[in-house]
Design an enzyme around this catalytic site. Sequence first.
Site, PDB file in Angstrom:
ATOM      1  N   GLY A 159       0.788   2.166  -2.273  1.00  0.00           N
ATOM      2  CA  GLY A 159      -0.693   1.346  -2.298  1.00  0.00           C
ATOM      3  C   GLY A 159      -1.528   1.193  -3.334  1.00  0.00           C
ATOM      4  O   GLY A 159      -2.800   0.805  -3.127  1.00  0.00           O
ATOM      5  N   CYS A 160      -0.883   1.230  -4.631  1.00  0.00           N
ATOM      6  CA  CYS A 160      -1.848   0.768  -5.672  1.00  0.00           C
ATOM      7  C   CYS A 160      -1.354  -0.526  -5.950  1.00  0.00           C
ATOM      8  O   CYS A 160      -0.068  -0.887  -6.065  1.00  0.00           O
ATOM      9  CB  CYS A 160      -1.551   1.832  -6.842  1.00  0.00           C
ATOM     10  SG  CYS A 160      -2.125   3.416  -6.448  1.00  0.00           S
TER      11      CYS A 160
END
Length: 116
Positions: A22-23
């Site tokens: 998710g980064c």
Amino acid sequence: ELGEALPPFPDEQRSPANKVPGCVSQVWLTTERGAGADPVITFTGDSDAHIVRGLVAIMLALFSGRTASEIQKTDAEATLKELGLDEHLSPQRANGLRSMVKRIKRDAEAALKQTA
């Protein structure tokens, strides 16, 4: 500056298992669980992006070295608002930060369940 102060992160820890999903930038996070019913948890982390590395340092300062129950109760978003950082993060960086917090809290929850 905070990111520069992080201790070196071992290359062998830069694994898919330690990568935070998710980064946008690559972020790695390791979790070391202490003993007991409410263990102290120590996190180490790193990023390939300078600014994100500073955010990792802030999250480690906020969560690392605390008990699992303290981690569960900590409101990271409120802390970021207090620091005024929420206004300066792009939506992508804010999402990445939420992913990091989610991973930290998930690890704390798992540590509490292991002792239950």
